[in-house]
Design an enzyme around this catalytic site. Sequence first.
Site, PDB file in Angstrom:
ATOM      1  N   ASP A  80       0.859  -1.172  -0.245  1.00 59.51           N
ATOM      2  CA  ASP A  80       0.046  -0.050  -0.010  1.00 59.51           C
ATOM      3  C   ASP A  80       0.961   1.162  -0.046  1.00 59.51           C
ATOM      4  OD1 ASP A  80      -2.551  -0.833  -0.192  1.00 59.51           O
ATOM      5  OD2 ASP A  80      -2.819  -0.850   2.063  1.00 59.51           O
TER       6      ASP A  80
ATOM      7  N   GLY B 245     -29.580  -5.136 -25.123  1.00 58.09           N
ATOM      8  CA  GLY B 245     -30.569  -6.209 -25.500  1.00 58.09           C
ATOM      9  C   GLY B 245     -30.344  -6.659 -26.919  1.00 58.09           C
TER      10      GLY B 245
ATOM     11  N   PHE C 238     -28.759 -10.339 -27.984  1.00 55.57           N
ATOM     12  CA  PHE C 238     -29.566 -11.184 -29.025  1.00 55.57           C
ATOM     13  C   PHE C 238     -28.741 -11.428 -30.015  1.00 55.57           C
ATOM     14  CE2 PHE C 238     -32.977 -12.722 -31.457  1.00 55.57           C
ATOM     15  CZ  PHE C 238     -32.962 -12.334 -32.619  1.00 55.57           C
TER      16      PHE C 238
ATOM     17  N   ASP D 106       2.209  -6.998 -15.677  1.00 53.73           N
ATOM     18  CA  ASP D 106       2.760  -7.989 -14.725  1.00 53.73           C
ATOM     19  C   ASP D 106       3.803  -9.074 -15.263  1.00 53.73           C
ATOM     20  OD1 ASP D 106       2.654  -9.253 -12.127  1.00 53.73           O
ATOM     21  OD2 ASP D 106       0.967 -10.942 -12.667  1.00 53.73           O
TER      22      ASP D 106
END
Length: 637
Positions: A125, A284, A288, A462
């Site tokens: 931290d 939506g 679909f 990373d």
Amino acid sequence: MDFLPFLSLFLISCSSLIHAQQQYAKKTTTDCGTADNSTSVLGYSCNGLNRTCQSYLTFRSLPGYNTVSSISHLLGADPSQLSKLNSVPDNTTFELDQLVLVPVTCSCSGDYYQSNASYVVANGDGAFVIANNTFQALSTCQALLAQNGLNVSSILDAGSTITVPLRCACPTKNQIDMGVSYLLSYLVAQGEFVSAISAMFGVDTGRTLEANGLSEQDSTIYFFTTLLVPLQNPPSQTIAPPPPLASSPPPPPSTPSSNNNSSKTWVYVVVGVLGGAAAILATGGIVFFMFFRKNKRKTDPIIISAREKPNGKKLEEESKYFLDSISSIAQSLKVYTFEELQSATDNFSPSCWIKGSVYRGTINGDFAAIKKMDGDVSKEISLLNKINHFNLIRLSGVCFHDGNWYLVYEYAVNGPLSDWIYHNNGDQRFLNWTQRIQIALDVATGLNYLHSYTSPPCVHKDVQSSNVLLDSDLRARIANFGLARSTDVEGLALTRHIVGTKGYMAPEYLENGFISPKLDVYAFGVLILEILTGKEVAVLYEGGVNEHLSEILTAVLHEEDGKENLSDFMDPSLQGNYPAELAIFVARLVDSCITKDPSGRPSMDEIVQCLSRTMTTSLNWELSNSISGYPSFTQSF
């Protein structure tokens, strides 16, 4: 003399107007080394009618802080009041990223209003991480440092308890006279505008602009900041925030003194409702198209989430839709059944376990690495599906079962680089000088592909020894793209979600959340330092404070006696079998990679060129088994 009363009246009037607002912090909250007194970066000014008042915050639930009790504990709020304000039971678990209203008592502390919370510092931290990641910009790193008597270079000790001043304010007399009873500190999300936020709470946009010292001409706001919303009544969770707007905001209304304020408020409410309805229809349509029009090929990004785990037939149907969708989008990926993976791993037998949630499997006679994952894997799948490079691990297939994803990768038989360069457990594995330079070149080449040949540029985020895998020829493959992040066309991005591996994270990322390819360059420098020394970064610099990491290179880079110090610096397992001048050259390259200023670091393309020449010379040295006759590299960065 008659002029003085009018002057006094004028000054009082002006003072009242000035005290009706707080200065918006703008972008200053991301620069921990700057305390701009012209903004509210240190807190909102204690200029209200009362020194203590009821105030409100907003918080978006996230893992670890998604229940009534955990959010209340983090922000120092009363859990019963929080549950009542949000109309939920005391044991409620909020959906991730749900907006939660938090009641707090706001009080003057010196020159600024604040509500204090206590926080126990965790490993890794820093002030920026705590203020902007954990507390989501409800505090600033500047205010946190000032509150605890620290400076920007101070180290926060894990396990220690600090006070976090939360950003809140009380209404001024002028605001109270205009009907304002409360001020809410709203966390600005990316893409939001003052008008939409105001409409969300039924507040006139002009009033919100005034409360933050903004104007119609200067109404730009940024995420990583709080916006004060003036309220007549306590906020209510009966209204839901609209989705972030992607287009330009509607024109703000006229000043709050206009007679049309109430009608304009309704205009923005209608705009918000219509915008939300349009977003729902669009969503939506997308659902679909993706799940019911499976026969149509397309190359849109894959959106995958496995947060919910329905049971029985519903799960089977959703699994089929997900897998069919991926098959139509990622044509190069094979979709495996769970039974196939069970057979490949002997039902995920401990004898096939590699590490973490990764298992070795045998598919069609070839080894494969099978990784079990939950949550959103769309970014990793989308990225791995569109890249193709020898030095990047290849994703060959996927499986979805019981709410979990299983990703099938090519198998690197010699495992992670960390198993070869650390000798903490008496491991007898050994890499010679040329093999180490080849591995460094492989990693640099893979990163250069991500930075320069993907569109938009991609940052791995990373890079570390355990994420570099070695094949049967000890050639390197970069793995684990779970944190990878696309940037804008200039290779820049900003985040308040600081994640990574301690010791490898660049200072500008830890302090300000800045993401660029130079973040990978820094981690690459740390990785090469480990390859040269055979030691983990935590051992190289106890405490892992990144900006001081280059101090360990000082003795080696000293021009007069650098060679004499190499024996104490290089991996003892090499037993002096390396070209000294080349080793010093690579150490200088490392030093340039881990400089604190990102602009001072070389690009991965420059690093590839340098290591290519180093590799050629190393091969010549290896063939002759002598360091005589190879060229001296003096290029600096």
